[in-house]
Structure formats: structure tokens, C-alpha cells
Design a protein around this motif. Sequence first.
Motif, PDB file in Angstrom:
ATOM      1  N   ASP A 172      32.029  33.947  47.354  1.00  0.00           N
ATOM      2  CA  ASP A 172      30.759  33.692  48.038  1.00  0.00           C
ATOM      3  C   ASP A 172      29.622  34.549  47.482  1.00  0.00           C
ATOM      4  N   PHE A 173      29.849  35.867  47.408  1.00  0.00           N
ATOM      5  CA  PHE A 173      28.815  36.748  46.868  1.00  0.00           C
ATOM      6  C   PHE A 173      28.906  36.899  45.354  1.00  0.00           C
ATOM      7  N   LEU A 174      29.986  36.382  44.761  1.00  0.00           N
ATOM      8  CA  LEU A 174      30.153  36.322  43.302  1.00  0.00           C
ATOM      9  C   LEU A 174      30.169  37.702  42.657  1.00  0.00           C
ATOM     10  N   VAL A 175      30.852  38.659  43.320  1.00  0.00           N
ATOM     11  CA  VAL A 175      31.003  40.013  42.774  1.00  0.00           C
ATOM     12  C   VAL A 175      32.472  40.424  42.854  1.00  0.00           C
ATOM     13  N   ASP A 176      32.805  41.520  42.180  1.00  0.00           N
ATOM     14  CA  ASP A 176      34.188  41.993  42.127  1.00  0.00           C
ATOM     15  C   ASP A 176      34.580  42.791  43.366  1.00  0.00           C
ATOM     16  N   ALA A 177      35.832  42.629  43.759  1.00  0.00           N
ATOM     17  CA  ALA A 177      36.489  43.493  44.749  1.00  0.00           C
ATOM     18  C   ALA A 177      37.971  43.397  44.444  1.00  0.00           C
ATOM     19  N   ILE A 178      38.500  44.390  43.709  1.00  0.00           N
ATOM     20  CA  ILE A 178      39.866  44.323  43.178  1.00  0.00           C
ATOM     21  C   ILE A 178      40.568  45.651  43.418  1.00  0.00           C
ATOM     22  N   GLN A 179      41.785  45.579  43.911  1.00  0.00           N
ATOM     23  CA  GLN A 179      42.591  46.789  44.071  1.00  0.00           C
ATOM     24  C   GLN A 179      43.018  47.297  42.706  1.00  0.00           C
ATOM     25  N   ASP A 180      42.770  48.560  42.424  1.00  0.00           N
ATOM     26  CA  ASP A 180      43.160  49.166  41.152  1.00  0.00           C
ATOM     27  C   ASP A 180      44.672  49.374  41.157  1.00  0.00           C
ATOM     28  N   THR A 181      45.388  48.644  40.299  1.00  0.00           N
ATOM     29  CA  THR A 181      46.856  48.722  40.283  1.00  0.00           C
ATOM     30  C   THR A 181      47.359  50.044  39.713  1.00  0.00           C
ATOM     31  N   SER A 182      46.529  50.730  38.938  1.00  0.00           N
ATOM     32  CA  SER A 182      46.943  52.010  38.352  1.00  0.00           C
ATOM     33  C   SER A 182      46.709  53.187  39.296  1.00  0.00           C
ATOM     34  N   ASN A 183      45.878  52.958  40.311  1.00  0.00           N
ATOM     35  CA  ASN A 183      45.571  54.019  41.272  1.00  0.00           C
ATOM     36  C   ASN A 183      45.285  53.373  42.624  1.00  0.00           C
ATOM     37  N   LYS A 184      46.214  53.472  43.541  1.00  0.00           N
ATOM     38  CA  LYS A 184      46.091  52.799  44.837  1.00  0.00           C
ATOM     39  C   LYS A 184      44.946  53.342  45.678  1.00  0.00           C
ATOM     40  N   GLN A 185      44.484  54.547  45.343  1.00  0.00           N
ATOM     41  CA  GLN A 185      43.359  55.125  46.078  1.00  0.00           C
ATOM     42  C   GLN A 185      42.022  54.531  45.637  1.00  0.00           C
ATOM     43  N   ASN A 186      42.040  53.854  44.496  1.00  0.00           N
ATOM     44  CA  ASN A 186      40.802  53.358  43.918  1.00  0.00           C
ATOM     45  C   ASN A 186      40.684  51.843  44.089  1.00  0.00           C
ATOM     46  N   ILE A 187      39.488  51.387  44.402  1.00  0.00           N
ATOM     47  CA  ILE A 187      39.203  49.952  44.508  1.00  0.00           C
ATOM     48  C   ILE A 187      38.022  49.655  43.604  1.00  0.00           C
ATOM     49  N   ILE A 188      38.231  48.715  42.717  1.00  0.00           N
ATOM     50  CA  ILE A 188      37.167  48.317  41.793  1.00  0.00           C
ATOM     51  C   ILE A 188      36.253  47.331  42.514  1.00  0.00           C
TER      52      ILE A 188
END
Length: 235
Positions: free
Chosen positions: A171-187
Motif C-alpha cells: 500500500d505505501f510501497l516501502v520496505d519493512a523486512i525482518q533482518d534474518t542475520s540479526n533478529k533485533q534489526n528490522i529493515i
Amino acid sequence: MSLPSFPIKKVLVLLILLAVPGTLYYLLKEKGQNRYRPLPIYGTKQVAKTFHIKRRKQIPDTIYHVVRDFKFLNQNSDSISFPADSNQITVVNFFYTRCPVFCLGMNKEMARVAKIYNNNRLMRFISISVDPENDSPSVLAEYSKPFVAENKKWDFLTGDKELIYSIAKNDFLVDAIQDTSNKQNIIHSPMLILIDPQKRIRGYYDSSRGQDQVNLLIDEIKVLITEELRSIKDR
């Protein structure tokens, strides 16, 4: 009796003096009256089967990409709907409270914009957490205190993670991805996103690139407010 002769230069000057006022009036009245360049509309576009008339010509309507309706909880555990009001312009961003990089700076820039438009009834501001498993309403309430103290029309939202990620991407056409290399980080995106009352995306402003981008947002909100006020007047 012969008529007096006039030099060609004088004749041309006279014609210009006579023509300019009429030309200026036409341009101001017909071409330039309160005109401005409208903001772009982002996302996919489709030609509709319906038409509208412009300058006596039949113009095909356009079906634009729009953000779907959704409902999440805010920092006060209130259910907040998008859109809340069909006449409101919304600025949206995605963040999370444990964000180690740019979220704090992004929300400080959002606060700068929100403060300017705090008393404008057409404006609202939404920050959606991409880490709803940790960002409960109570966590958002604590985090948002310095931001909402001066900006009462700013909601910090949390909800179903899968739905939030879907809305961000589709809908907003932007990224929201869980960082698989670091669970504390969200891209996720640093963009502040401008949405018009028809739920169309009208601008992206990268908060990580300094104040110039956000200053552009401040200016382009004025353009969109003007557009909406004219639309209300024509209804």
C-alpha cells in the motif's frame, strides 16, 4: 490633404502597448488564475472506462493506486482508523522503538512538520511500528511522550505484524523486512510519506538525507492543502 506618416518603429510600439494589457488579462484570467503545479501521484495507474469533460473535451478518468483502509491501536490503546476523515491529509512513517539507527532522527523531523501544522484541521500524522511484538501500546506511550506533548494529532500505531508488513509493501510501497542475520534489526524505510484525502500517495521524503527533504515536505503539504481546499469549494 495627405495623412501624416508614422515611422514603423512607432507603429509597432503602439500596437504592443495596445495588445499587452489584453494578453496579460487573458493569461491571468484563463491560463494563470491561481495556477500551480500539482504534486505527482505515485503507484500504478489504470485508464478507467469513465470520462470527464475538460475544456469541452472528453478525457478518460484514471484509476490511481490507493492505500487500503486499516485499523490499529495507538499509544493510548485507542482504535485508530485510516482514513479517519475523508478530508484529511496524512503524513505516515514506519519505525520501531528499539531502532538503533535513524528512527529517532526520523521522528524528530516528523515532529518538526507536525508542530507547524498542529492547528490545521486538515492534517494528521501516523507512525506505524514495524516491531509490534515489542511495541505494545504502553511501550509506544512512553516512547511518544516527547513527540505528542506538542502534537496532539499524532498517533503511534501497533497491530498485527503480518498486516503491517503487507500494508508497508503493498500500500505505501516501502520496505519493512525482518533482518534474518540479526533478529533485533528490522529493515525499513526512512521515508515520510504524504497521503492525500483520496488515500493516494503524493510524495516521499527521505528523512535520512537531512532537513532539505523534510523542508520540501513542509512546502508540498501547503500545495496539497490548497488542492484540497479548492476541491472542497468545488463540491
